[in-house]
Design a protein around this motif. Sequence first.
Motif, short mmCIF file in Angstrom:
data_model
loop_
_atom_site.label_atom_id
_atom_site.label_comp_id
_atom_site.label_asym_id
_atom_site.label_seq_id
_atom_site.Cartn_x
_atom_site.Cartn_y
_atom_site.Cartn_z
N ASP A 169 -48.98 31.10 -93.00
CA ASP A 169 -49.45 31.86 -94.16
C ASP A 169 -49.07 31.18 -95.47
O ASP A 169 -49.88 31.09 -96.40
N ALA A 170 -47.84 30.71 -95.57
CA ALA A 170 -47.39 30.07 -96.80
C ALA A 170 -48.22 28.83 -97.11
O ALA A 170 -48.49 28.52 -98.28
N PHE A 171 -48.65 28.11 -96.07
CA PHE A 171 -49.46 26.92 -96.27
C PHE A 171 -50.91 27.27 -96.57
O PHE A 171 -51.54 26.70 -97.47
N LEU A 172 -51.45 28.22 -95.83
CA LEU A 172 -52.89 28.47 -95.83
C LEU A 172 -53.37 29.28 -97.03
O LEU A 172 -54.40 28.95 -97.64
N ALA A 192 -67.90 32.32 -103.89
CA ALA A 192 -67.48 32.52 -105.27
C ALA A 192 -68.17 33.73 -105.88
O ALA A 192 -67.57 34.47 -106.67
N GLY A 193 -69.44 33.95 -105.48
CA GLY A 193 -70.15 35.13 -105.95
C GLY A 193 -69.54 36.43 -105.47
O GLY A 193 -69.80 37.49 -106.05
N MET A 194 -68.73 36.35 -104.42
CA MET A 194 -68.02 37.52 -103.91
C MET A 194 -66.59 37.58 -104.45
O MET A 194 -65.79 38.40 -104.01
N GLY A 195 -66.28 36.67 -105.38
CA GLY A 195 -64.93 36.64 -105.94
C GLY A 195 -63.92 35.92 -105.08
O GLY A 195 -62.71 36.07 -105.27
N VAL A 196 -64.41 35.10 -104.13
CA VAL A 196 -63.52 34.39 -103.20
C VAL A 196 -63.37 32.94 -103.65
O VAL A 196 -64.34 32.17 -103.62
N GLU A 197 -62.19 32.56 -104.06
CA GLU A 197 -61.91 31.18 -104.45
C GLU A 197 -60.80 30.56 -103.61
O GLU A 197 -60.75 29.35 -103.46
N THR A 198 -59.91 31.37 -103.07
CA THR A 198 -58.82 30.87 -102.23
C THR A 198 -58.87 31.56 -100.87
O THR A 198 -59.56 32.57 -100.68
N VAL A 199 -58.11 31.01 -99.93
CA VAL A 199 -58.03 31.64 -98.61
C VAL A 199 -57.42 33.03 -98.72
O VAL A 199 -57.81 33.95 -98.00
N ALA A 200 -56.49 33.22 -99.65
CA ALA A 200 -55.91 34.55 -99.86
C ALA A 200 -56.98 35.56 -100.25
O ALA A 200 -56.99 36.70 -99.77
N HIS A 201 -57.91 35.15 -101.14
CA HIS A 201 -59.01 36.04 -101.51
C HIS A 201 -59.87 36.36 -100.29
O HIS A 201 -60.29 37.51 -100.10
N LEU A 202 -60.15 35.35 -99.47
CA LEU A 202 -60.99 35.54 -98.30
C LEU A 202 -60.35 36.52 -97.32
O LEU A 202 -61.04 37.34 -96.71
N ARG A 203 -59.04 36.47 -97.21
CA ARG A 203 -58.37 37.35 -96.26
C ARG A 203 -58.49 38.82 -96.66
O ARG A 203 -58.35 39.72 -95.82
#
Length: 357
Positions: A169-172, A192-203
Amino acid sequence: MRKIVHIDMDAFYASVEQRDAPELRGKPVVVAWRGGRSVVCAASYEARRFGIRSAMPALRAARLCPDAVFVPPDFTRYRAVSRQVREIMLTHTDLVEPLSLDEAYLDVTENKTGLPTATRVAKAIRDRIREELHLTASAGIAPNKFLAKIASDWRKPDGQFVIQPQEVDAFLLPLPVGRLPGVGKVMGEKLAGMGVETVAHLREIEQPLLEQRFGRYGLRLYQLARGIDDGAVSPERLTMSVSAEDTFAEDVLLGELAPMIRRLAEKTWAAAGKQERIGRTVVLKLKTSDFRILTRSHTPPVPPASCEELTRIALSLVDRVGQGAEVRYRLVGVGLSNFHEADDPQLQPELFEPENG
């Protein structure tokens, strides 16, 4: 818990050229055919400092670094060196899955040499590559293939990086979502249109929504965001096809496709050169403006022996598309399929024409 190693040779084609020609060492070397439509197969680290990258048009590479030394690719030699690298890997485990001539996955959960950790195995392999082949490799070590591949890029060149299970988790989570496999420019823009820029956002996005938006790949995104990859290392993994394709900003007519086909054929030829097996069937893929997919293919008596021959066949397939002149296309692709081993008798030309009667 699996112990997976991803070995990635550093600037492989360019490094082989610099190893075998001492006068190239320390110079910006670009492995590419000369020509207005050629693309870069590989670039030495000296060339990369100028912004030169694989698949870049060769003309642009020349503009970025006027002093670059251009060397035509020698895939026969690269395949021979790749086999030597593979032999070193196989002394540690039989579970070796080649991805291309310059990279492979290894499952070293149990290893032949009795080394206590996957980290030690990776270092031993890299040390032998350096000592015996006078080349360098980087390695990623992780609990699965997906993470190991990302990790191998972390300390390039000539380094290795470990992701322990408790460190996933710390890496990803801080990574840009574009680091995930399958997230290219188009998918990145959709996320990006869904506000997802990082893996944390995707999760933060629930699985049903991802599947609704992206189908089966939505489930894959959900798993990757959590560091999940159950794929096993498969030593029998065989190349079935390689291809390159492009989606246009605006739909184009069939008569306007030739420059794109030439450029894609160059990319496909470079990708095919990374495979140990040889492709025989040339495929042209088109997608019309109303999303119909058309494919045309040709299998010559012997495999295409050069990029020029691949390009010629791909261009000839345009004549077999059989659609109206007014039809517009949103995508074109060029591929090679029907792969065989290099020494397969089916790939050898007939020495004599059969007699008539």
